[in-house]
Design an enzyme around this catalytic site. Sequence first.
Site, mmCIF file in Angstrom:
data_model
loop_
_atom_site.group_PDB
_atom_site.id
_atom_site.type_symbol
_atom_site.label_atom_id
_atom_site.label_comp_id
_atom_site.label_asym_id
_atom_site.label_seq_id
_atom_site.Cartn_x
_atom_site.Cartn_y
_atom_site.Cartn_z
ATOM 1 N N ARG A 1 0.812 -1.224 0.000
ATOM 2 C CA ARG A 1 0.000 0.000 0.000
ATOM 3 C C ARG A 1 0.847 1.277 0.000
ATOM 4 O O ARG A 1 0.570 2.211 -0.753
ATOM 5 C CB ARG A 1 -0.887 -0.017 1.254
ATOM 6 N N CYS B 1 -25.520 -1.711 -9.733
ATOM 7 C CA CYS B 1 -26.840 -1.939 -9.137
ATOM 8 C C CYS B 1 -26.724 -2.486 -7.725
ATOM 9 O O CYS B 1 -27.077 -3.641 -7.460
ATOM 10 C CB CYS B 1 -27.633 -2.893 -10.012
HETATM 11 C C1 LIG Z 1 -0.676 -7.761 2.068
HETATM 12 C C2 LIG Z 1 0.671 -8.190 2.465
HETATM 13 C C3 LIG Z 1 1.718 -7.296 2.456
HETATM 14 C C4 LIG Z 1 1.561 -5.843 2.094
HETATM 15 O O1 LIG Z 1 0.757 -5.155 2.981
HETATM 16 P P1 LIG Z 1 0.556 -3.566 2.816
HETATM 17 O O2 LIG Z 1 -0.353 -3.220 3.912
HETATM 18 O O3 LIG Z 1 -0.050 -3.349 1.476
HETATM 19 O O4 LIG Z 1 1.885 -2.934 2.948
HETATM 20 C C5 LIG Z 1 2.964 -7.772 2.780
HETATM 21 N N1 LIG Z 1 3.181 -9.069 3.104
HETATM 22 C C6 LIG Z 1 2.176 -9.959 3.120
HETATM 23 C C7 LIG Z 1 2.464 -11.364 3.453
HETATM 24 C C8 LIG Z 1 0.894 -9.561 2.811
HETATM 25 O O5 LIG Z 1 -0.098 -10.445 2.859
#
Ligand SMILES: *Cc1c(COP(=O)(O)O)cnc(C)c1O
Length: 436
Positions: free
Chosen positions: A293, A361
């Site tokens: 993220r 919808c």
């Molecule tokens: C989703 C995930 C991330 C990344 O998480 P963010 O919140 O997008 O930084 C990293 N490692 C694992 C194993 C994940 O499932």
Amino acid sequence: MTHWGNLSINEKGHLILGGCDAIDLAARFGTPLYVMEEDTIRGVCRGYVRAINGYPGGGKALFAGKAFLITAMCKIIESEGLGLDVVSGGELYVAMNAGFDLKNVYLHGNNKTPEDLRMAVKAGIGRIVIDSANEIGLLAGIAKELGRIQDVSVRIKPGIEAHTHEYIKTGQVDSKFGFGIGDGQGMRAVRDILAQPSLSLIGLHCHIGSQIFELQPFRDAVDVMLNYMLKVEQETGFVFSEINFGGGYGIHYTAEDAPLRPDEYVKTMLDELTALCNKKGVTPPFFVIEPGRSIVGEAGTTLYTVGDIKTIPDIRTYVSVDGSMADNPRPALYQAVYTCALAGKMDAPEETVVSIAGRTCESGDMLIWNAKLPETQAGDVLAVFSTGAYNYSMASNYNKLPHPAVVLVKDGRAELMVKRQSYDDLIKNDVIPSWL
Ligand SMILES: *Cc1c(COP(=O)(O)O)cnc(C)c1O
């Protein structure tokens, strides 16, 4: 609208993204449109690389591909020296197709299929992060059959409760991901992996959740993981050479969100790790993080065109746009909140409070409740900010809405990274059973 940063606005009062006028982008590429600012992505990547440089044990940042994985993104993150996390054969395929160095790719998942595992081992993937007891034998068998010794990590649940939405919490004991540590399951997994000649155990992994703003859960993760590493050494003699702390660093969706700079989280974790290693007299392990993220979230803006506007006297005004939960399912999925503006009226006073409705919808298809906007008319371009993570990657074709195009912008240039889906794309896999 109260934005958290300094938005660029030109003399016409239009929003500028990566040096491009958002109104021009909407006209040139159509809406809905995902716009990604390259400099923002690269800036975050560089922050992570810089924060890790200088840590005595060495380390690496991997981009968690599930946040936004497309071929062009592989090029950007590889050029910044980051590795990549994938969670399925499909994501691995994107990386392979992009020519990504597979030594720097890690495979995750709580239920990897035998096909995913075989594909990953065959491709020579850097790590497979083992998530369940069943996977140990399955993967060992596949690696043996292919004549390989596969480097693996083991995912544990550190038992940390991060303050975030229920559905994006992952580090607590009651989670579908990883092995427990209090119940002895992690230790059993370590022994079982060590007993497999076709598996080479390298790392310990955890991921405590997502969109976390506090430093403390990350410090706690460092403590729990290092102590667990020492416990494993005590009980089995095996020493992990790598600890992977996952991702989870929070970003701005609204001005009320208060994340630290991404690299500040990492610096705090490394300070804690270094201090603990010194205290316990152990060699600092290789440090891995997997931000998703935070690398792409704030780099993304979605542009929509306003259509119908419906005012229910004394109650609410619904402003409908040409996009929906199909291009951004997060509000419907976990009450995610976003900030928006009218891209062509950035200087106008925000005199109205309206709610932004998607076009599918579903009554629940509301993108933003109670947004402050200038007087809004059909044809206005609405910009929704911080849509770079988990929007394109979670998009669906609900109501047979084609996926929007994705454009990369930098220094006034704009080029497609993903073409808009066509109606033909929507039916290209349809087949008609012979008896119809
Ligand atoms: C989703 C995930 C991330 C990344 O998480 P963010 O919140 O997008 O930084 C990293 N490692 C694992 C194993 C994940 O499932």
